[in-house]
Scaffold this motif. Sequence first.
Motif: not given
Length: 392
Positions: A82-91, A73-77, A174-180, A16-19
């Motif tokens: 975090v997956q949404g912040r992954l950089k992608t270079i193509d479609r 229970l919040s771990a999958p969320y 506080l964002n969602d990660f800080d709240l958790i 959560l700290k890194n997120a």
Amino acid sequence: MLDESLTISALYERILKNASKVNELPTIADETQELVAECLNNLKDLFARIINLGIFSPNETLEDISTRDLIYLSAPYVYSEVQGRLKTIDRISRLQSLLEAQKYLGTFIDLLNRYQIIPAEEKNLYDKKTASVADFAKRRELKINQYKKEKELRARIEKIRKDSGQTPAADETLNDFDLIASLLSHDSEKGDDEDPYSEAEEVLRETVLILLRLNYAHACTQLQNAEQEIALLKNAPPEPENEPPKDDTREKRKQEERNDWRLDIPVAGGPDGKGPLMDSAGRPLRPFTILPSDAGERARLQAQVFGPDYRLPTMSIDEYLEIEGQRGNIITGGGPGSEAAPTSKEQLALDAEMDGTVEGELKSEQKRQQDEKWAQFTDANPRGAGNTMNRG
């Protein structure tokens, strides 16, 4: 390399700290992507530990899950965010990343529905597609309710942090990660002999449930956005390197058809060395100007190139008035002299008084005839005969 001695709560706290850091850094930065990769690997290890420890079981109900385990229970969320912040270079890589995030969002929503954490009213509203809700008042009401829940959640978390000595700074948001993380750290500080039915325990459990409901609302929104983007990526035209080879004959014919309407095709030859003016069918191949054969006329046209775009006058104003006067288009007279001059009737009476002259007799006869005609008119038309108004 992950430290195996870390407890599950310490591991989740590190994630959560890194997120939270990832949420504040730009996505394209190398530091951000390193943290994203580390968080995703740690989350996969966290999932493995949760399964090995048997924290959640399909045979359990919400009351069977302890408050200490409820936060996981919040771990999958968290994984989907975090997956949404992954950089992608193509479609293709973007599509794979969205599908991965979609999978974990679905897992998170299914978990909350399985344990009946979301009230039926909120579940029915969140399950609807945003575009399908035609009533704007309901959309606004939903946002207001979510905002109220978020304010309530933040107020309770701040109270818990204050009671535990974690007083937040004045400018801290506080964002969602800080709240958790706040709820996780507060839960880890409790002893094992903490009364599960104490008032503080009930407040913490209720806060965790409200946080999960808030995350559920965010997850439904993210899931709808992911589904829309996935549909766009799947229906988008293929990328240039993946396009199928085109028919050269068809493309050549299209190019010839386009060239038929072009006037600037550089073709060698022609009278001026710039290529022929027309093709064999009489169609122009490039721009050209048709000029008269007379050299004087060409010079006149050339002199008009930089001339005004209107016709210049060919005579002066005095010349124009003289010509119009000759045509009888100008009315003369008037003014003080015309006012003092006698009228035609007065002039006829004066001319009739010229006794002993032929002109005087003619004018006298003309005046007599005029007076006789007027007398006949007045006899045939008495005064007021033509007035048909105000008659009884």
